[in-house]
Design an enzyme around this catalytic site. Structure first.
Site, PDB file in Angstrom:
ATOM      1  N   PRO A  90      15.736 -23.855  23.334  1.00 35.05           N
ATOM      2  CA  PRO A  90      14.533 -23.645  23.171  1.00 35.05           C
ATOM      3  C   PRO A  90      13.969 -22.586  24.107  1.00 35.05           C
ATOM      4  O   PRO A  90      12.819 -22.274  23.866  1.00 35.05           O
ATOM      5  CB  PRO A  90      14.036 -24.995  23.544  1.00 35.05           C
ATOM      6  CG  PRO A  90      15.123 -25.771  23.442  1.00 35.05           C
ATOM      7  CD  PRO A  90      16.227 -25.207  23.750  1.00 35.05           C
ATOM      8  N   ARG A 155      24.900 -13.079   5.271  1.00 27.49           N
ATOM      9  CA  ARG A 155      24.129 -12.509   4.413  1.00 27.49           C
ATOM     10  C   ARG A 155      24.032 -10.985   4.428  1.00 27.49           C
ATOM     11  O   ARG A 155      23.836 -10.151   3.667  1.00 27.49           O
ATOM     12  CB  ARG A 155      22.731 -13.086   3.908  1.00 27.49           C
ATOM     13  CG  ARG A 155      22.655 -14.635   3.694  1.00 27.49           C
ATOM     14  CD  ARG A 155      21.510 -15.075   3.637  1.00 27.49           C
ATOM     15  NE  ARG A 155      20.470 -14.369   2.780  1.00 27.49           N
ATOM     16  CZ  ARG A 155      20.427 -14.727   1.306  1.00 27.49           C
ATOM     17  NH1 ARG A 155      21.306 -15.983   1.003  1.00 27.49           N
ATOM     18  NH2 ARG A 155      19.669 -14.112   0.508  1.00 27.49           N
ATOM     19  N   ASP A 170      15.665  -9.741   0.447  1.00 32.76           N
ATOM     20  CA  ASP A 170      15.284 -11.102   1.318  1.00 32.76           C
ATOM     21  C   ASP A 170      14.102 -10.895   1.947  1.00 32.76           C
ATOM     22  O   ASP A 170      13.618  -9.795   2.529  1.00 32.76           O
ATOM     23  CB  ASP A 170      16.341 -11.293   2.431  1.00 32.76           C
ATOM     24  CG  ASP A 170      17.344 -12.291   1.868  1.00 32.76           C
ATOM     25  OD1 ASP A 170      18.584 -12.277   2.557  1.00 32.76           O
ATOM     26  OD2 ASP A 170      17.403 -12.463   0.540  1.00 32.76           O
TER      27      ASP A 170
HETATM   28  C1  4FV Z   1      17.477 -25.593  20.295  1.00 28.04           C
HETATM   29  C2  4FV Z   1      16.317 -24.693  19.554  1.00 28.04           C
HETATM   30  C3  4FV Z   1      17.408 -26.898  20.912  1.00 28.04           C
HETATM   31  C4  4FV Z   1      17.971 -28.355  23.606  1.00 28.04           C
HETATM   32  C5  4FV Z   1      18.685 -29.282  24.521  1.00 28.04           C
HETATM   33  C6  4FV Z   1      20.045 -28.983  22.372  1.00 28.04           C
HETATM   34  C7  4FV Z   1      18.481 -28.470  22.283  1.00 28.04           C
HETATM   35  C8  4FV Z   1      19.901 -29.556  23.661  1.00 28.04           C
HETATM   36  N1  4FV Z   1      18.461 -24.566  20.017  1.00 28.04           N
HETATM   37  N2  4FV Z   1      16.778 -23.589  19.443  1.00 28.04           N
HETATM   38  N3  4FV Z   1      15.034 -25.162  19.646  1.00 28.04           N
HETATM   39  N4  4FV Z   1      18.320 -27.174  21.622  1.00 28.04           N
HETATM   40  O1  4FV Z   1      16.578 -27.488  20.856  1.00 28.04           O
HETATM   41  O2  4FV Z   1      18.176 -23.671  19.449  1.00 28.04           O
HETATM   42  O3  4FV Z   1      21.144 -29.628  24.217  1.00 28.04           O
END
Ligand code: 4FV
Length: 248
Positions: A90, A155, A170
């Protein structure tokens, strides 16, 4: 393009990647996929991949060493000059079509899927080239993000989608939302197909579709229009759309 996913759930990734366009592309050898489980690179008899967070707090944190050794194994398998290591989290750059298009000509993409509360920051800072995020929400692992990246980049690989055109058509590929799609039957109790699509005048159909893409982007995602410079024809079509919407 070869994808290497570093994950505690290799089967989850392999199973999901078996379907649809991605599955066909892999079976046709147009893209490659390997999975690496950090637990296979642990050095203790308990195969420990996580530990308690320094400074206290809830949950566990993924350890540096098993991840480092798993990524090294993936790198050593291919020695691709154009290889990028990306951690899904995140805290990353929001994934969009432009970001994925930029890396679509790499030979190798190593995608690190975290679990638990996250990954020891020293791994992310010293091993990963970039961090990418699916969106501003928290899910339980990076695997779904890795699968989204694999699907979207696959893709864009030559020969994967039927006529080359479809990738370019797309939505988001030209910074606009997609136009509405219709198929048989022509008449439904909930509405009929726009006449322009039934008249076979491809120039008019192309014009109508561009107007719909511009108009829907203006209505639903004005932020995308701000990033785009419209040419005179597009300006004209959007103006027409706005008038037609007001009329309605
Ligand atoms: C996430 C997102 C996500 C955070 C802690 C996995 C989590 C746990 N990954 N974009 N939003 N990952 O929430 O890619 O390890």
């Amino acid at each position: 393009m070869h994808f290497d996913v570093i994950t505690l759930f290799p089967d989850m990734v392999l199973q999901a990647a078996k379907y649809g366009v991605t599955g066909k592309a892999i079976s046709r050898g147009l893209v490659g996929l390997s999975v690496w489980n950090p637990r296979d690179y642990t050095l203790d008899k308990h195969r420990t991949v996580d530990d308690r967070p320094y400074g206290g707090g809830p949950g566990m944190v993924m350890k540096y060493q098993p991840l480092f050794d798993a990524v090294s194994a993936a790198q050593q398998t291919r020695h691709e000059p154009r290889c990028k290591i990306v951690c899904l989290s995140p805290q990353g750059t929001l994934i969009n079509q432009a970001l994925l298009t930029d890396v679509s000509d790499y030979e190798q993409l190593i995608l690190v899927a975290g679990r638990y509360e996250g990954i020891d920051e020293r791994f992310i800072a010293s091993v990963c080239d970039e961090e990418w995020s699916l969106g501003d929400y928290v899910i339980s692992g990076g695997e779904l993000g890795a699968l989204v990246v694999i699907d979207a980049i696959t893709r864009l690989q030559a020969g994967v989608l039927g006529d080359e055109d479809s990738a370019k058509q797309d939505s988001h590929s030209d910074g606009l939302l997609d136009y509405p799609h219709f198929t048989r039957p022509e008449q439904l109790s909930v509405g009929k197909v726009p006449a322009v699509l039934l008249q076979g005048d491809h120039a008019q159909i192309k014009r109508w579709r561009l107007k719909q893409s511009l108009g829907r982007t203006w209505l639903r995602r004005p932020d995308m229009l701000e990033k785009k410079t419209l040419n005179t024809e597009q300006e004209k079509l959007l103006k027409e759309f706005k008038i037609e919407v007001d009329v309605k």
